[in-house]
Structure formats: structure tokens, C-alpha cells
Design a protein around this motif. Sequence first.
Motif, PDB file in Angstrom:
ATOM      1  N   VAL A 150      -8.575   7.902  -9.541  1.00  0.00           N
ATOM      2  CA  VAL A 150      -8.845   6.994  -8.420  1.00  0.00           C
ATOM      3  C   VAL A 150      -7.931   7.377  -7.272  1.00  0.00           C
ATOM      4  O   VAL A 150      -6.709   7.289  -7.380  1.00  0.00           O
ATOM      5  CB  VAL A 150      -8.603   5.531  -8.841  1.00  0.00           C
ATOM      6  CG1 VAL A 150      -8.900   4.591  -7.678  1.00  0.00           C
ATOM      7  CG2 VAL A 150      -9.441   5.176 -10.058  1.00  0.00           C
ATOM      8  N   ARG A 151      -8.511   7.782  -6.147  1.00  0.00           N
ATOM      9  CA  ARG A 151      -7.744   8.325  -5.025  1.00  0.00           C
ATOM     10  C   ARG A 151      -8.176   7.690  -3.712  1.00  0.00           C
ATOM     11  O   ARG A 151      -9.256   7.113  -3.609  1.00  0.00           O
ATOM     12  CB  ARG A 151      -7.928   9.844  -4.933  1.00  0.00           C
ATOM     13  CG  ARG A 151      -7.601  10.587  -6.225  1.00  0.00           C
ATOM     14  CD  ARG A 151      -7.907  12.066  -6.105  1.00  0.00           C
ATOM     15  NE  ARG A 151      -7.101  12.694  -5.093  1.00  0.00           N
ATOM     16  CZ  ARG A 151      -7.569  13.578  -4.201  1.00  0.00           C
ATOM     17  NH1 ARG A 151      -8.854  13.903  -4.197  1.00  0.00           N
ATOM     18  NH2 ARG A 151      -6.764  14.125  -3.323  1.00  0.00           N
ATOM     19  N   GLY A 152      -7.345   7.836  -2.720  1.00  0.00           N
ATOM     20  CA  GLY A 152      -7.686   7.386  -1.382  1.00  0.00           C
ATOM     21  C   GLY A 152      -8.537   8.402  -0.660  1.00  0.00           C
ATOM     22  O   GLY A 152      -8.940   9.430  -1.215  1.00  0.00           O
ATOM     23  N   THR A 153      -8.824   8.140   0.588  1.00  0.00           N
ATOM     24  CA  THR A 153      -9.588   9.058   1.430  1.00  0.00           C
ATOM     25  C   THR A 153      -8.640   9.808   2.350  1.00  0.00           C
ATOM     26  O   THR A 153      -7.441   9.523   2.396  1.00  0.00           O
ATOM     27  CB  THR A 153     -10.625   8.286   2.258  1.00  0.00           C
ATOM     28  OG1 THR A 153      -9.944   7.482   3.240  1.00  0.00           O
ATOM     29  CG2 THR A 153     -11.473   7.384   1.363  1.00  0.00           C
ATOM     30  N   SER A 154      -9.191  10.745   3.103  1.00  0.00           N
ATOM     31  CA  SER A 154      -8.357  11.511   4.031  1.00  0.00           C
ATOM     32  C   SER A 154      -7.823  10.628   5.161  1.00  0.00           C
ATOM     33  O   SER A 154      -6.797  10.932   5.768  1.00  0.00           O
ATOM     34  CB  SER A 154      -9.158  12.673   4.622  1.00  0.00           C
ATOM     35  OG  SER A 154     -10.327  12.190   5.267  1.00  0.00           O
ATOM     36  N   GLU A 155      -8.483   9.501   5.415  1.00  0.00           N
ATOM     37  CA  GLU A 155      -8.066   8.606   6.497  1.00  0.00           C
ATOM     38  C   GLU A 155      -7.305   7.386   5.999  1.00  0.00           C
ATOM     39  O   GLU A 155      -6.636   6.713   6.784  1.00  0.00           O
ATOM     40  CB  GLU A 155      -9.289   8.152   7.297  1.00  0.00           C
ATOM     41  CG  GLU A 155     -10.003   9.297   8.011  1.00  0.00           C
ATOM     42  CD  GLU A 155     -11.180   8.814   8.841  1.00  0.00           C
ATOM     43  OE1 GLU A 155     -11.498   7.607   8.770  1.00  0.00           O
ATOM     44  OE2 GLU A 155     -11.765   9.641   9.555  1.00  0.00           O
ATOM     45  N   ALA A 156      -7.434   7.065   4.733  1.00  0.00           N
ATOM     46  CA  ALA A 156      -6.763   5.878   4.187  1.00  0.00           C
ATOM     47  C   ALA A 156      -6.168   6.231   2.823  1.00  0.00           C
ATOM     48  O   ALA A 156      -6.889   6.364   1.844  1.00  0.00           O
ATOM     49  CB  ALA A 156      -7.748   4.715   4.062  1.00  0.00           C
ATOM     50  N   LEU A 157      -4.850   6.388   2.784  1.00  0.00           N
ATOM     51  CA  LEU A 157      -4.177   6.734   1.544  1.00  0.00           C
ATOM     52  C   LEU A 157      -4.289   5.595   0.529  1.00  0.00           C
ATOM     53  O   LEU A 157      -4.425   4.427   0.892  1.00  0.00           O
ATOM     54  CB  LEU A 157      -2.698   7.042   1.805  1.00  0.00           C
ATOM     55  CG  LEU A 157      -2.395   8.221   2.736  1.00  0.00           C
ATOM     56  CD1 LEU A 157      -0.894   8.403   2.866  1.00  0.00           C
ATOM     57  CD2 LEU A 157      -3.054   9.490   2.238  1.00  0.00           C
ATOM     58  N   CYS A 158      -4.253   5.969  -0.729  1.00  0.00           N
ATOM     59  CA  CYS A 158      -4.314   5.011  -1.828  1.00  0.00           C
ATOM     60  C   CYS A 158      -3.004   5.179  -2.590  1.00  0.00           C
ATOM     61  O   CYS A 158      -2.883   6.049  -3.442  1.00  0.00           O
ATOM     62  CB  CYS A 158      -5.536   5.338  -2.699  1.00  0.00           C
ATOM     63  SG  CYS A 158      -5.956   4.149  -3.964  1.00  0.00           S
ATOM     64  N   HIS A 159      -1.995   4.393  -2.252  1.00  0.00           N
ATOM     65  CA  HIS A 159      -0.653   4.620  -2.766  1.00  0.00           C
ATOM     66  C   HIS A 159      -0.577   4.346  -4.258  1.00  0.00           C
ATOM     67  O   HIS A 159      -1.102   3.347  -4.755  1.00  0.00           O
ATOM     68  CB  HIS A 159       0.355   3.751  -2.017  1.00  0.00           C
ATOM     69  CG  HIS A 159       0.447   4.075  -0.554  1.00  0.00           C
ATOM     70  ND1 HIS A 159       0.832   5.319  -0.099  1.00  0.00           N
ATOM     71  CD2 HIS A 159       0.177   3.331   0.546  1.00  0.00           C
ATOM     72  CE1 HIS A 159       0.821   5.326   1.232  1.00  0.00           C
ATOM     73  NE2 HIS A 159       0.416   4.131   1.642  1.00  0.00           N
ATOM     74  N   ARG A 160       0.079   5.223  -4.949  1.00  0.00           N
ATOM     75  CA  ARG A 160       0.154   5.181  -6.409  1.00  0.00           C
ATOM     76  C   ARG A 160       0.625   3.823  -6.916  1.00  0.00           C
ATOM     77  O   ARG A 160       1.638   3.291  -6.471  1.00  0.00           O
ATOM     78  CB  ARG A 160       1.088   6.273  -6.920  1.00  0.00           C
ATOM     79  CG  ARG A 160       1.091   6.399  -8.443  1.00  0.00           C
ATOM     80  CD  ARG A 160       1.942   7.553  -8.892  1.00  0.00           C
ATOM     81  NE  ARG A 160       3.368   7.277  -8.736  1.00  0.00           N
ATOM     82  CZ  ARG A 160       4.329   8.135  -9.044  1.00  0.00           C
ATOM     83  NH1 ARG A 160       4.021   9.336  -9.483  1.00  0.00           N
ATOM     84  NH2 ARG A 160       5.595   7.800  -8.882  1.00  0.00           N
ATOM     85  N   GLY A 161      -0.144   3.250  -7.864  1.00  0.00           N
ATOM     86  CA  GLY A 161       0.212   1.981  -8.459  1.00  0.00           C
ATOM     87  C   GLY A 161      -0.257   0.758  -7.701  1.00  0.00           C
ATOM     88  O   GLY A 161      -0.120  -0.360  -8.187  1.00  0.00           O
ATOM     89  N   THR A 162      -0.834   0.946  -6.507  1.00  0.00           N
ATOM     90  CA  THR A 162      -1.317  -0.190  -5.719  1.00  0.00           C
ATOM     91  C   THR A 162      -2.663  -0.658  -6.248  1.00  0.00           C
ATOM     92  O   THR A 162      -3.560   0.157  -6.471  1.00  0.00           O
ATOM     93  CB  THR A 162      -1.472   0.220  -4.240  1.00  0.00           C
ATOM     94  OG1 THR A 162      -0.230   0.716  -3.755  1.00  0.00           O
ATOM     95  CG2 THR A 162      -1.925  -0.967  -3.395  1.00  0.00           C
ATOM     96  N   PRO A 163      -2.868  -1.965  -6.458  1.00  0.00           N
ATOM     97  CA  PRO A 163      -4.178  -2.439  -6.899  1.00  0.00           C
ATOM     98  C   PRO A 163      -5.275  -2.053  -5.912  1.00  0.00           C
ATOM     99  O   PRO A 163      -5.085  -2.141  -4.695  1.00  0.00           O
ATOM    100  CB  PRO A 163      -4.002  -3.961  -6.962  1.00  0.00           C
ATOM    101  CG  PRO A 163      -2.523  -4.168  -7.131  1.00  0.00           C
ATOM    102  CD  PRO A 163      -1.874  -3.054  -6.375  1.00  0.00           C
ATOM    103  N   VAL A 164      -6.415  -1.609  -6.423  1.00  0.00           N
ATOM    104  CA  VAL A 164      -7.552  -1.285  -5.564  1.00  0.00           C
ATOM    105  C   VAL A 164      -8.208  -2.595  -5.120  1.00  0.00           C
ATOM    106  O   VAL A 164      -8.572  -3.434  -5.941  1.00  0.00           O
ATOM    107  CB  VAL A 164      -8.567  -0.402  -6.316  1.00  0.00           C
ATOM    108  CG1 VAL A 164      -9.788  -0.136  -5.438  1.00  0.00           C
ATOM    109  CG2 VAL A 164      -7.920   0.915  -6.737  1.00  0.00           C
TER     110      VAL A 164
END
Length: 226
Positions: free
Chosen positions: A83-97
Amino acid sequence: MGNLNCSPFPLLLSSLVFLFSCFLGLSLGTELSFVTCGSVIKLLNVRHNVRLHSHDVRYGSGSGQQSVTGVSAVEDSNSYWSVRGTSEALCHRGTPVRCGQTIRLTHVNTGRNLHSHYFASPLSSNQEVSAFGEEGEGDHLDEWTVQCGGSVWKREEAVHFRHKATEALLSVTGEQYGRPIHGQTEVHAMPSPSQHSQWKAMEGVFMKPSESPAGSREYAYPHTEF
């Protein structure tokens, strides 16, 4: 298409997942009640009881990109997605989606992203779903919005994945391939939500939320752990 089962060692896989989780301080599935960024998971289609699957085999029609199917086998290592973020919106490790958040799902074994576009799927002629890119980098057609009922994606909840560019939903309607991949199910995208487009997070390695700012760095998906 050739033989798509590239994991003859399910016991070895389970051991590697356990060791990987211990090394990084992760949760294997009983502690966290929600899905977090950086997690490596399997996704179950609730209606058809198949897990989202891919493999280094290309479609013989349509886009010719890497094929995506559904499999009933629980232990297949080709069903792991990060589960990863996009090039425009990072998905910080451990953060709830969050519900409504746009993410990428990267196939762990091949490094390609879950992808869709206006090609016809091979069996049903619905919208094709493929895997695209190299080393986790593709394009804007790799982006999916998580649709769920609350504030965050809960693990026990059936959710929808809406393709951001085309508005279609990741779906399975039961069409099965014949030889040489007998029994594997076509995965495609459909314009409207239904019981065929409901998915649930299942087995995997779930990143714990960080208790310090150091944990906010972007998650780099694993290449070789599985």
C-alpha cells in the motif's frame, strides 16, 4: 499465459513474513484494526472468495500489459500488494489509510502497480485491469481511491477501490480462464458499485503507526522479502 504459480514454498514464505515483521517491528494481523500505509497485504474479493493476484505474464490481447487475476489459493506469494502513496500525495509509513484517500497498490513480486485504462478485458469485455510500471513507478493510471464507510480503512470492512482516472471500480464477476491457468478468475473494472466490487484486507504484514516524527518518512516497498 504460462504457469502463474511462482510460489512452491508456502512454509518458507510464512517464515520470511514472520522474520520480516519482527525485524521492522510490524504487526502480522491481530493488533491493528485498520490498514496502514506501507503495509504488505492480500486483498480478498468478498463475493467470489478470490485474492487479487498478478504474475510476470502478459495479456495476449488488449494492452498486452502484465495480467491481473483472482486466485482461490490462500498461500500464493503472487497475491501480495504493498500500500503506497501517489507521486503527488505521499503515504507515510504506518499512517492509517483514510476513506477517500488515493493510493497505489504495488505488486510485491514484480514491482508493477495495479492499473486500469479503456482496453477491453479478455473474457467479459469489461474494462481491463493490469499491472504496469517498473520498480513501483508507473503513471497516473495507477491511482485508486479507497471507498469505505468511516474515517479510515478498517480491516474487517469490505471496501471499494475506484480507479481515479476512469471512475470504474475494481471488480470480479466470475469469468474463469481455461488452460493453462484453469480456475483463475478475471479481474476487471466496472462502472457501478456492487457485491462484485467489495474487497477486504486479509493476510499480510501491517505497519504500525509511528510514535515519533521519524516514522513519517515515505515507505519504500520491499523488493525481495517475499
